[in-house]
Design an enzyme around this catalytic site. Structure first.
Site, PDB file in Angstrom:
ATOM      1  N   GLU A 128      41.001  49.145  30.171  1.00 32.99           N
ATOM      2  CA  GLU A 128      40.584  47.923  29.489  1.00 32.99           C
ATOM      3  C   GLU A 128      39.694  48.243  28.285  1.00 32.99           C
ATOM      4  O   GLU A 128      38.614  48.817  28.447  1.00 32.99           O
ATOM      5  CB  GLU A 128      39.844  47.028  30.481  1.00 32.99           C
ATOM      6  CG  GLU A 128      40.716  46.592  31.646  1.00 32.99           C
ATOM      7  CD  GLU A 128      39.937  46.028  32.822  1.00 32.99           C
ATOM      8  OE1 GLU A 128      40.582  45.726  33.845  1.00 32.99           O
ATOM      9  OE2 GLU A 128      38.707  45.897  32.721  1.00 32.99           O
ATOM     10  N   HIS A 152      28.382  45.733  38.876  1.00 25.78           N
ATOM     11  CA  HIS A 152      28.544  46.761  37.859  1.00 25.78           C
ATOM     12  C   HIS A 152      27.835  48.062  38.231  1.00 25.78           C
ATOM     13  O   HIS A 152      28.281  49.147  37.838  1.00 25.78           O
ATOM     14  CB  HIS A 152      28.021  46.277  36.510  1.00 25.78           C
ATOM     15  CG  HIS A 152      28.866  45.223  35.869  1.00 25.78           C
ATOM     16  ND1 HIS A 152      29.092  43.998  36.448  1.00 25.78           N
ATOM     17  CD2 HIS A 152      29.554  45.219  34.703  1.00 25.78           C
ATOM     18  CE1 HIS A 152      29.876  43.275  35.655  1.00 25.78           C
ATOM     19  NE2 HIS A 152      30.176  43.999  34.593  1.00 25.78           N
ATOM     20  N   GLN A 164      36.832  50.031  34.296  1.00 21.15           N
ATOM     21  CA  GLN A 164      35.709  49.741  33.401  1.00 21.15           C
ATOM     22  C   GLN A 164      34.349  49.852  34.083  1.00 21.15           C
ATOM     23  O   GLN A 164      33.379  50.323  33.481  1.00 21.15           O
ATOM     24  CB  GLN A 164      35.896  48.366  32.776  1.00 21.15           C
ATOM     25  CG  GLN A 164      35.029  48.145  31.560  1.00 21.15           C
ATOM     26  CD  GLN A 164      35.450  46.896  30.802  1.00 21.15           C
ATOM     27  OE1 GLN A 164      35.285  45.776  31.290  1.00 21.15           O
ATOM     28  NE2 GLN A 164      36.018  47.078  29.619  1.00 21.15           N
ATOM     29  N   PHE A 165      34.248  49.431  35.337  1.00 28.61           N
ATOM     30  CA  PHE A 165      33.063  49.647  36.171  1.00 28.61           C
ATOM     31  C   PHE A 165      33.553  49.903  37.587  1.00 28.61           C
ATOM     32  O   PHE A 165      34.484  49.248  38.052  1.00 28.61           O
ATOM     33  CB  PHE A 165      32.120  48.436  36.155  1.00 28.61           C
ATOM     34  CG  PHE A 165      31.461  48.203  34.823  1.00 28.61           C
ATOM     35  CD1 PHE A 165      30.286  48.865  34.491  1.00 28.61           C
ATOM     36  CD2 PHE A 165      32.028  47.333  33.905  1.00 28.61           C
ATOM     37  CE1 PHE A 165      29.684  48.651  33.259  1.00 28.61           C
ATOM     38  CE2 PHE A 165      31.446  47.123  32.673  1.00 28.61           C
ATOM     39  CZ  PHE A 165      30.259  47.785  32.347  1.00 28.61           C
ATOM     40  N   ALA A 221      43.444  43.980  34.524  1.00 26.85           N
ATOM     41  CA  ALA A 221      43.995  43.970  35.881  1.00 26.85           C
ATOM     42  C   ALA A 221      43.932  45.388  36.433  1.00 26.85           C
ATOM     43  O   ALA A 221      44.810  46.213  36.151  1.00 26.85           O
ATOM     44  CB  ALA A 221      45.433  43.454  35.871  1.00 26.85           C
ATOM     45  N   GLU A 222      42.888  45.666  37.234  1.00 32.27           N
ATOM     46  CA  GLU A 222      42.711  47.012  37.773  1.00 32.27           C
ATOM     47  C   GLU A 222      43.885  47.413  38.666  1.00 32.27           C
ATOM     48  O   GLU A 222      44.273  48.585  38.701  1.00 32.27           O
ATOM     49  CB  GLU A 222      41.398  47.107  38.554  1.00 32.27           C
ATOM     50  CG  GLU A 222      40.147  47.158  37.691  1.00 32.27           C
ATOM     51  CD  GLU A 222      39.777  45.802  37.104  1.00 32.27           C
ATOM     52  OE1 GLU A 222      40.247  44.766  37.642  1.00 32.27           O
ATOM     53  OE2 GLU A 222      39.019  45.780  36.117  1.00 32.27           O
ATOM     54  N   PHE A 228      34.521  47.400  40.313  1.00 33.33           N
ATOM     55  CA  PHE A 228      35.820  46.721  40.322  1.00 33.33           C
ATOM     56  C   PHE A 228      36.868  47.519  41.099  1.00 33.33           C
ATOM     57  O   PHE A 228      38.053  47.193  41.057  1.00 33.33           O
ATOM     58  CB  PHE A 228      36.323  46.516  38.893  1.00 33.33           C
ATOM     59  CG  PHE A 228      35.340  45.816  37.981  1.00 33.33           C
ATOM     60  CD1 PHE A 228      34.308  45.041  38.498  1.00 33.33           C
ATOM     61  CD2 PHE A 228      35.432  45.952  36.608  1.00 33.33           C
ATOM     62  CE1 PHE A 228      33.402  44.399  37.661  1.00 33.33           C
ATOM     63  CE2 PHE A 228      34.529  45.311  35.761  1.00 33.33           C
ATOM     64  CZ  PHE A 228      33.509  44.538  36.293  1.00 33.33           C
TER      65      PHE A 228
END
Length: 325
Positions: free
Chosen positions: A29, A129, A82-83, A59-60, A86
């Site tokens: 992302e 996060h 991204q983190f 969308a992981e 997630f």
């Protein structure tokens, strides 16, 4: 040598492997034009093109599925989650697919996928996060899990991870991204996965730790030295598999140990290290092996995280209990 932050060292490692192997692909992302939320991939799309460094939908689960498929087709995917908070959305691809690929196929297929993801407290991020969720992946056989604590280690470990034929989860503590600089070779090099590093030698007490807690532990060791205590600090670097040999050799020398982690105490890496020490070196111990960890509660909102997170004063307090036992 160049002075690099950890984020610069990570970018340099990605650039190195994109140059070395056309099968290396970087995606996630906002990793393309924007260079990622922390700019870890800044400039890479411009240099290597949209076919090799590209954005994905938010969308992981899709990122994970793409990584599985590309790995089976001979590519070396380096997806970014991204983190790491997630990871719940992608855990099926990681634990149920990538980790089992070699076993499931009888060695016919590999899963040469390196999943990068930031995590860690101390930077006042929103909920989900900062959580330390490394246990979700260290509990799954078939995965290697790496957490560097310095720019030098980050570059060498990431290059080694990308070249590895097994899946690697490469976790990067957000607080360390730009907190200091270190001399890092500009040429390529690797650091063997599964090997801990003795960041400081000592004779009275062993501290076993990883990630941002390496720096808290080193600070504690410096303070304890002023009181006449010689403390050895081991940076695990790879938390799955553990470098048991280095840990046990240190404990047999110092006869005392504590284990430090940022994550909550329950079911953590520290508990596993303590168990290994008790299994293999209990007769060398002159005191119980204690842990420093966060409370067994949900990670707090940012206003309270400095109180919640372990720090060097907690390490000193626990170390003294063991030293004075």
């Amino acid at each position: 040598m160049a002075q690099m932050t950890m984020i610069q060292a990570i970018t340099d490692a990605l650039r190195t492997e994109l140059r070395n192997d056309e099968n290396v692909l970087v995606f996630g992302e906002d990793v393309g034009v924007n260079g990622g939320v922390f700019r870890a991939t800044e400039g890479l799309q411009k240099e290597f093109g949209e076919d090799r460094v590209f954005d994905t939908p938010l969308a992981e689960s899709g990122i994970g599925g793409l990584a599985v498929g590309l790995g089976l087709e001979g590519f070396r995917p380096v997806p970014e989650i991204q983190f790491f908070g997630f990871v719940f959305e992608v855990i099926d691809s990681v634990n149920a697919q990538l980790a089992r690929m070699r076993y499931r196929s009888g060695g016919v297929y590999n899963a040469p996928v390196t999943i990068r993801s930031p995590f860690g407290g101390g930077v006042h991020t929103p909920e989900l996060h900062a959580d330390s969720l490394e246990l979700l992946v260290t509990s799954q056989p078939g995965l290697k899990v790496v957490i560097p604590s310095t720019p030098y280690d980050a570059k060498g470990l990431l290059i080694a991870a990308i070249r590895d034929n097994d899946p690697v989860v490469f976790l990067e503590h957000m607080k360390l991204y730009r907190s200091f600089r270190q001399e890092v070779p500009e040429e390529e090099y690797t650091i063997e996965l599964g090997k801990a590093d003795v960041k400081r030698e000592g004779t009275d007490l062993t501290i076993v730790t990883y990630g941002a807690m390496v720096h808290e532990s080193l600070k504690a060791a410096e303070e304890l030295e002023k009181e006449g205590h010689s403390v050895e600090v081991i940076d695990l670097r790879t938390i799955q598999p553990l470098d048991i040999e280095t840990i046990i050799a240190s404990v047999e020398k110092t006869n005392r140990a504590i284990v430090v982690q940022e994550a909550q105490k329950q079911a953590g890496i520290a508990a596993n290290v303590v168990a290994e020490i008790m299994d293999r070196a209990v007769l060398s111990l002159e005191a119980p092996v204690l842990r420093v960890a966060a409370p067994d509660t949900v990670f707090p909102f940012s206003q309270a995280e400095t109180v919640w997170l372990p720090n060097y004063t907690d390490v000193i307090e626990t170390a003294k209990k063991v030293l004075n036992f």
